[in-house]
Design a protein around this motif. Sequence first.
Motif, PDB file in Angstrom:
ATOM      1  N   VAL A 151      38.590 -23.185  33.933  1.00  0.00           N
ATOM      2  CA  VAL A 151      40.021 -22.885  33.979  1.00  0.00           C
ATOM      3  C   VAL A 151      40.647 -23.467  35.243  1.00  0.00           C
ATOM      4  N   LEU A 152      40.011 -23.207  36.387  1.00  0.00           N
ATOM      5  CA  LEU A 152      40.553 -23.687  37.654  1.00  0.00           C
ATOM      6  C   LEU A 152      40.449 -25.204  37.763  1.00  0.00           C
ATOM      7  N   ALA A 153      39.363 -25.770  37.221  1.00  0.00           N
ATOM      8  CA  ALA A 153      39.220 -27.227  37.207  1.00  0.00           C
ATOM      9  C   ALA A 153      40.296 -27.863  36.332  1.00  0.00           C
ATOM     10  N   PHE A 154      40.628 -27.192  35.237  1.00  0.00           N
ATOM     11  CA  PHE A 154      41.675 -27.707  34.358  1.00  0.00           C
ATOM     12  C   PHE A 154      43.027 -27.698  35.075  1.00  0.00           C
ATOM     13  N   ALA A 155      43.297 -26.658  35.846  1.00  0.00           N
ATOM     14  CA  ALA A 155      44.542 -26.610  36.613  1.00  0.00           C
ATOM     15  C   ALA A 155      44.626 -27.793  37.580  1.00  0.00           C
ATOM     16  N   LYS A 156      43.515 -28.095  38.247  1.00  0.00           N
ATOM     17  CA  LYS A 156      43.488 -29.232  39.172  1.00  0.00           C
ATOM     18  C   LYS A 156      43.622 -30.554  38.418  1.00  0.00           C
ATOM     19  N   TYR A 157      43.022 -30.627  37.243  1.00  0.00           N
ATOM     20  CA  TYR A 157      43.154 -31.817  36.402  1.00  0.00           C
ATOM     21  C   TYR A 157      44.627 -32.051  36.054  1.00  0.00           C
ATOM     22  N   LEU A 158      45.330 -31.002  35.649  1.00  0.00           N
ATOM     23  CA  LEU A 158      46.739 -31.130  35.307  1.00  0.00           C
ATOM     24  C   LEU A 158      47.555 -31.596  36.506  1.00  0.00           C
ATOM     25  N   GLU A 159      47.194 -31.091  37.680  1.00  0.00           N
ATOM     26  CA  GLU A 159      47.893 -31.544  38.890  1.00  0.00           C
ATOM     27  C   GLU A 159      47.673 -33.030  39.109  1.00  0.00           C
ATOM     28  N   SER A 160      46.436 -33.488  38.926  1.00  0.00           N
ATOM     29  CA  SER A 160      46.130 -34.903  39.142  1.00  0.00           C
ATOM     30  C   SER A 160      46.866 -35.804  38.157  1.00  0.00           C
ATOM     31  N   ARG A 161      47.220 -35.278  36.999  1.00  0.00           N
ATOM     32  CA  ARG A 161      47.963 -36.045  35.987  1.00  0.00           C
ATOM     33  C   ARG A 161      49.456 -35.747  36.043  1.00  0.00           C
ATOM     34  N   ASN A 162      49.856 -34.902  36.974  1.00  0.00           N
ATOM     35  CA  ASN A 162      51.268 -34.529  37.151  1.00  0.00           C
ATOM     36  C   ASN A 162      51.886 -33.977  35.875  1.00  0.00           C
ATOM     37  N   VAL A 163      51.098 -33.162  35.148  1.00  0.00           N
ATOM     38  CA  VAL A 163      51.608 -32.489  33.951  1.00  0.00           C
ATOM     39  C   VAL A 163      52.282 -31.189  34.394  1.00  0.00           C
ATOM     40  N   PRO A 164      53.551 -30.988  34.087  1.00  0.00           N
ATOM     41  CA  PRO A 164      54.237 -29.756  34.487  1.00  0.00           C
ATOM     42  C   PRO A 164      53.455 -28.516  34.051  1.00  0.00           C
ATOM     43  N   LEU A 165      53.338 -27.564  34.981  1.00  0.00           N
ATOM     44  CA  LEU A 165      52.476 -26.400  34.782  1.00  0.00           C
ATOM     45  C   LEU A 165      53.259 -25.111  34.978  1.00  0.00           C
ATOM     46  N   TRP A 166      52.994 -24.170  34.079  1.00  0.00           N
ATOM     47  CA  TRP A 166      53.600 -22.843  34.116  1.00  0.00           C
ATOM     48  C   TRP A 166      52.432 -21.853  34.059  1.00  0.00           C
ATOM     49  N   VAL A 167      52.191 -21.127  35.146  1.00  0.00           N
ATOM     50  CA  VAL A 167      51.042 -20.220  35.221  1.00  0.00           C
ATOM     51  C   VAL A 167      51.442 -18.824  34.780  1.00  0.00           C
ATOM     52  N   ARG A 168      50.533 -18.214  33.997  1.00  0.00           N
ATOM     53  CA  ARG A 168      50.717 -16.829  33.567  1.00  0.00           C
ATOM     54  C   ARG A 168      49.529 -15.992  34.027  1.00  0.00           C
ATOM     55  N   HIS A 169      49.815 -14.756  34.407  1.00  0.00           N
ATOM     56  CA  HIS A 169      48.766 -13.818  34.822  1.00  0.00           C
ATOM     57  C   HIS A 169      49.120 -12.449  34.283  1.00  0.00           C
ATOM     58  N   VAL A 170      48.203 -11.848  33.518  1.00  0.00           N
ATOM     59  CA  VAL A 170      48.437 -10.514  32.961  1.00  0.00           C
ATOM     60  C   VAL A 170      47.956  -9.468  33.956  1.00  0.00           C
ATOM     61  N   LEU A 171      48.830  -8.541  34.301  1.00  0.00           N
ATOM     62  CA  LEU A 171      48.490  -7.496  35.263  1.00  0.00           C
ATOM     63  C   LEU A 171      47.959  -6.275  34.524  1.00  0.00           C
ATOM     64  N   VAL A 172      46.664  -6.010  34.705  1.00  0.00           N
ATOM     65  CA  VAL A 172      46.008  -4.857  34.089  1.00  0.00           C
ATOM     66  C   VAL A 172      45.637  -3.877  35.194  1.00  0.00           C
ATOM     67  N   PRO A 173      46.172  -2.665  35.177  1.00  0.00           N
ATOM     68  CA  PRO A 173      45.859  -1.699  36.228  1.00  0.00           C
ATOM     69  C   PRO A 173      44.356  -1.488  36.379  1.00  0.00           C
ATOM     70  N   GLY A 174      43.885  -1.597  37.621  1.00  0.00           N
ATOM     71  CA  GLY A 174      42.479  -1.382  37.921  1.00  0.00           C
ATOM     72  C   GLY A 174      41.581  -2.567  37.633  1.00  0.00           C
ATOM     73  N   ILE A 175      42.131  -3.656  37.073  1.00  0.00           N
ATOM     74  CA  ILE A 175      41.302  -4.804  36.709  1.00  0.00           C
ATOM     75  C   ILE A 175      41.815  -6.105  37.326  1.00  0.00           C
ATOM     76  N   THR A 176      43.096  -6.380  37.173  1.00  0.00           N
ATOM     77  CA  THR A 176      43.634  -7.642  37.701  1.00  0.00           C
ATOM     78  C   THR A 176      44.709  -7.411  38.761  1.00  0.00           C
ATOM     79  N   ASP A 177      44.786  -6.205  39.295  1.00  0.00           N
ATOM     80  CA  ASP A 177      45.853  -5.889  40.244  1.00  0.00           C
ATOM     81  C   ASP A 177      45.363  -5.761  41.687  1.00  0.00           C
ATOM     82  N   ASP A 178      44.100  -6.161  41.959  1.00  0.00           N
ATOM     83  CA  ASP A 178      43.582  -6.107  43.324  1.00  0.00           C
ATOM     84  C   ASP A 178      44.404  -7.027  44.223  1.00  0.00           C
ATOM     85  N   GLU A 179      44.896  -6.495  45.335  1.00  0.00           N
ATOM     86  CA  GLU A 179      45.797  -7.265  46.188  1.00  0.00           C
ATOM     87  C   GLU A 179      45.127  -8.509  46.756  1.00  0.00           C
ATOM     88  N   GLY A 180      43.867  -8.378  47.146  1.00  0.00           N
ATOM     89  CA  GLY A 180      43.153  -9.538  47.675  1.00  0.00           C
ATOM     90  C   GLY A 180      43.021 -10.643  46.644  1.00  0.00           C
TER      91      GLY A 180
END
Length: 255
Positions: A151-180
């Motif tokens: 996933v992260l390599a694909f994001a870097k690949y898109l950057e290298s090809r200058n493909v416009p990117l829109w990032v999404r992140h689902v916030l799940v309490p106790g799972i994806t909401d860690d501040e760090g």
Amino acid sequence: MDGYIHSTESFGTVDGPGVRFVVFCQGCPMRCKYCHNPDTWEPGKGTRMSPEALIREYMRNKAFYSRGGITVTGGEPLLQIDFLLELFALAKEKGIHTCIDTSGATYREGESAYNEKLERLMALTDLVMLDIKHIDDLAHRELTGQPNSGVLAFAKYLESRNVPLWVRHVLVPGITDDEGALERLGSFIGGLRNLKALDVLPYHTMGQSKYESLGIPYPLEGVEPATKEQATRAREIILRRLREERAKLTRKSRE
């Protein structure tokens, strides 16, 4: 080249800019615990549809899509890359804005045959909406059953090809909401020069009834939906670190 299609939506408003014709592809390698479309997981199912048939559906309501276009989502649309190549080639002949909503899970560096097709597809793609489920690899595996390295390599690949990117992140309490973790996500996407937008989406339980109808235990039983306020706060944390990362890169470029 027919595609295996779960369903279509004629007037999508949350799947990219403007009003969009949304194509839900069948098949997905991830098993996200908060997935609200478990009926799209199995590949080779659904309705077989040709790119021409889908373009005809789009053209019936063309007037509504003047500021929108076509979005392919899933499931995981990049599992059907040959189909997407034909669909997007036809779309560009008609001047249609094209968007892929993907998890990036199919990307593997060094797979030359696949990546050659991906190069051709990206030349036909106006926007990629990338779901980054979790920035921590172990937590990502626990949440989705897959590593996040592709996933992260694909994001870097898109950057290298200058493909416009829109990032999404689902916030799940106790799972994806860690501040760090949110700060690390901000640092990562802050280094992507092609980033155009960030959505932090509050987790909801609207898909739970599908699990019950399919006889599948719901993985997040008892987890409360996230509030809009929680999602807004998480987005602020990500953006704060994003700005810091971009300021750092700006200073380096001036040195």
